[in-house]
Design a protein around this motif. Structure first.
Motif, PDB file in Angstrom:
ATOM      1  N   HIS A 134       7.427   3.007   1.624  1.00 47.36           N
ATOM      2  CA  HIS A 134       6.379   1.819   2.208  1.00 47.36           C
ATOM      3  C   HIS A 134       6.231   1.080   0.888  1.00 47.36           C
ATOM      4  N   ASP A 163       1.603   1.288   0.655  1.00 45.31           N
ATOM      5  CA  ASP A 163       1.447   2.551   1.388  1.00 45.31           C
ATOM      6  C   ASP A 163       0.588   2.945   2.701  1.00 45.31           C
ATOM      7  N   ARG A 164       0.924   3.582   3.470  1.00 46.08           N
ATOM      8  CA  ARG A 164       0.228   3.901   4.642  1.00 46.08           C
ATOM      9  C   ARG A 164      -1.449   4.114   4.271  1.00 46.08           C
ATOM     10  N   ASN A 214       7.841  -3.905   5.595  1.00 46.33           N
ATOM     11  CA  ASN A 214       6.957  -3.037   4.523  1.00 46.33           C
ATOM     12  C   ASN A 214       7.776  -1.936   4.171  1.00 46.33           C
ATOM     13  N   LYS A 250       1.914  -0.917   7.272  1.00 46.91           N
ATOM     14  CA  LYS A 250       2.489  -0.537   8.261  1.00 46.91           C
ATOM     15  C   LYS A 250       3.891   0.069   8.443  1.00 46.91           C
ATOM     16  N   ASP A 251       4.503   0.803   9.450  1.00 46.02           N
ATOM     17  CA  ASP A 251       5.765   1.230   9.499  1.00 46.02           C
ATOM     18  C   ASP A 251       6.516   0.231  10.069  1.00 46.02           C
TER      19      ASP A 251
END
Length: 117
Positions: A59, A62-63, A73, A68-69
């Protein structure tokens, strides 16, 4: 959103979190899209990656920082670069880190600073 299970991955000697359930196929498809878009190379150290081997989706934001997934990203990364990268709060933070050589340069600089301290 997929459900997740943890499983031991003896080949790499680590615990892996694997997507299951309704979203699992879409995550696999997203990983494939990122792998192909990035030419099968780690976008930090530029090493060639193997599908099903040392390839991970990293990512940019980062989450834990709200990333987001989503393909926009995510970048193709080798195991080492993804696991040693610092948390990035913005895309600009990630791009500055990656363009400086990423993990290896950062670790080398930390070692040098500790040696000179």
């Amino acid at each position: 959103m997929p459900d997740f299970i943890m499983t031991a991955n003896n080949a790499l000697g680590r615990i892996a979190i694997i997507a299951t359930g309704t979203g699992a196929q879409s995550w696999a498809s997203l990983r494939r899209t990122v792998f192909e878009r990035d030419g099968g190379r780690c976008q930090v150290c530029k090493k060639p990656l193997e599908w099903g081997g040392n390839y991970e989706c990293g990512h940019m934001v980062d989450r834990v920082a709200g990333g987001k997934d989503e393909a926009e990203n995510l970048v193709a990364m080798c195991y080492f670069c993804n696991r040693t990268k610092p948390v990035h709060d913005t895309r600009e933070d990630y791009q500055a880190w990656a363009s400086s050589g990423g993990s290896f340069t950062e670790i080398l600089n930390r070692v040098m600073e500790q040696t000179n301290a």
